[in-house]
Design a protein around this motif. Sequence first.
Motif, mmCIF file in Angstrom:
data_model
loop_
_atom_site.group_PDB
_atom_site.id
_atom_site.type_symbol
_atom_site.label_atom_id
_atom_site.label_comp_id
_atom_site.label_asym_id
_atom_site.label_seq_id
_atom_site.Cartn_x
_atom_site.Cartn_y
_atom_site.Cartn_z
ATOM 1 N N LYS A 101 0.779 -1.244 -0.241
ATOM 2 C CA LYS A 101 0.488 0.036 -0.133
ATOM 3 C C LYS A 101 1.042 1.191 -0.093
ATOM 4 O O LYS A 101 0.295 2.738 -0.397
ATOM 5 C CB LYS A 101 -0.679 -0.409 1.218
ATOM 6 N N ILE A 102 2.402 1.545 0.469
ATOM 7 C CA ILE A 102 2.755 2.474 0.944
ATOM 8 C C ILE A 102 3.199 2.651 -0.739
ATOM 9 O O ILE A 102 3.587 4.307 -0.307
ATOM 10 C CB ILE A 102 3.820 2.261 1.849
ATOM 11 N N SER A 107 -5.977 6.438 -4.631
ATOM 12 C CA SER A 107 -7.021 5.369 -5.772
ATOM 13 C C SER A 107 -6.673 4.062 -5.863
ATOM 14 O O SER A 107 -7.563 3.567 -6.218
ATOM 15 C CB SER A 107 -7.084 6.146 -6.775
ATOM 16 N N HIS A 108 -5.838 3.975 -6.270
ATOM 17 C CA HIS A 108 -5.511 2.468 -6.433
ATOM 18 C C HIS A 108 -5.476 2.048 -5.642
ATOM 19 O O HIS A 108 -5.760 0.702 -5.872
ATOM 20 C CB HIS A 108 -3.924 2.325 -7.186
ATOM 21 N N ILE A 112 -7.786 -1.500 -5.530
ATOM 22 C CA ILE A 112 -7.254 -3.020 -5.566
ATOM 23 C C ILE A 112 -7.997 -3.751 -4.193
ATOM 24 O O ILE A 112 -8.441 -4.607 -3.931
ATOM 25 C CB ILE A 112 -5.845 -3.022 -4.838
ATOM 26 N N GLU A 113 -8.819 -2.828 -3.097
ATOM 27 C CA GLU A 113 -9.242 -2.900 -1.899
ATOM 28 C C GLU A 113 -10.143 -3.285 -2.204
ATOM 29 O O GLU A 113 -11.138 -5.233 -1.611
ATOM 30 C CB GLU A 113 -8.758 -2.261 -0.506
ATOM 31 N N ARG A 117 -12.292 -7.961 -1.373
ATOM 32 C CA ARG A 117 -13.112 -7.594 -0.886
ATOM 33 C C ARG A 117 -13.934 -8.045 -1.826
ATOM 34 O O ARG A 117 -15.139 -9.133 -1.331
ATOM 35 C CB ARG A 117 -13.172 -6.043 -0.176
ATOM 36 N N ASN A 118 -14.658 -7.839 -2.656
ATOM 37 C CA ASN A 118 -15.701 -8.355 -3.473
ATOM 38 C C ASN A 118 -15.802 -9.269 -3.811
ATOM 39 O O ASN A 118 -16.523 -10.413 -4.742
ATOM 40 C CB ASN A 118 -16.103 -6.943 -4.564
ATOM 41 N N TYR A 119 -14.071 -9.639 -4.797
ATOM 42 C CA TYR A 119 -14.366 -10.621 -5.501
ATOM 43 C C TYR A 119 -13.616 -11.662 -5.044
ATOM 44 O O TYR A 119 -13.939 -13.034 -5.188
ATOM 45 C CB TYR A 119 -13.744 -10.468 -7.307
#
Length: 402
Positions: A101-102, A107-108, A112-113, A117-119
Amino acid sequence: MASIRVREATQKLFFDFQFQGKRCREQTALENTLANRKKLETILKRIEAEITLGTFEYHKYFPNSPRAQEFTKQSEVRRSREAYDTPLFREFSQDWMREMKIQWRKSHALTIEGTLRNYLVPEFGDKEVGHITKKDILEFRASLAKVTTRSKKSLSASRINKIMMPLRMILSEAANRFEFTSPYLGIKSLKVPRSDVEPFSLEEVRLILATVRADFRNYYTVRFFTGLRTGEIDGLQWDCVDFQRRQILVRQALVNGEIEQTKTDGSYRHIEMPQLVYDALKDQRKATGNNTFVFCNGAGNPLEHNNVTKRVWYPLLSHLGLRKRRPYQTRHTAATLWLAAGENPEWIARQMGHTTTEMLFRVYSRYVPNLTRRDGSAFERLLINEFEAKVTPAEEAASDEV
């Protein structure tokens, strides 16, 4: 073949054998005598038998050898995999996210989060990273093709590739850490159909600017004649408008309602103002000059691009009877107009924020055939000049006889 050998310099015996594809030579303190050879050969036979059975443990025979630590580590990793002793995808992906993350723009990271989370976590969360198979990956990708969006459309190949990208990165990292072969190896991205740009003609641009709401005329003038991206113009602040040098300094962009640095080094640039843009910004200064953002709402906050698109842009195109196109086509329009005007391609690439002219010609050149000499007209003129202008008298006479 395994054997007991003697080191010439010391006349001491040593073991010489193969283990896990590597030649191993382990020194002993025993002299080169018949009794010592028989003793070591008995041990060597036991070693060979254990290697064959897969029960050989290097450190038990040679605890002080540098090889012992190397082979012990490999054995532990192998046993871990065999015992399903690798972390769950859910846990490992969280660790990976914290580490990566750093180096990402906010926005990127949010994208990714959302993908995790969704897939990815719903599909692979309870599986161990070391036991996700190629079949699992391909079945998951095939299932994405059946997903429909809120607009009842299937996910595009490009969208599916973006969902799969973090999975590839996570499994690659896990494979490096736990020493297994990534199951993603050999899986190629889906082929994405080449999308065509749809720039507006100069007549259409004139019509749009003559008809658009007065409070958005300056906004679209700047968009059409600078090639600014949506986030770049929405995040444009007055301290980045240099009227003296007639330049717009692109240093940041508005992404998900927050100001971020430009995406790439090439995007960090300055754009020359043509007279129309200069006049539009001078006029805009009268309206929003006391605010931070060049284009903003009544409260001085930056424009929300989805709101502008739905309430201003699409209704305007519909009113004018023009084909529905995304606002991003204003950027493509600027590029094609610059090319058609004969501007230097390298200069245009810099204005667009491209590091080379490759993308410029690949995407836009078909709109300016005469400039790029891809219509054959230059070759045609060469043939005419060479073959018609230089006909010899003999050739003329031969032609008249025929």
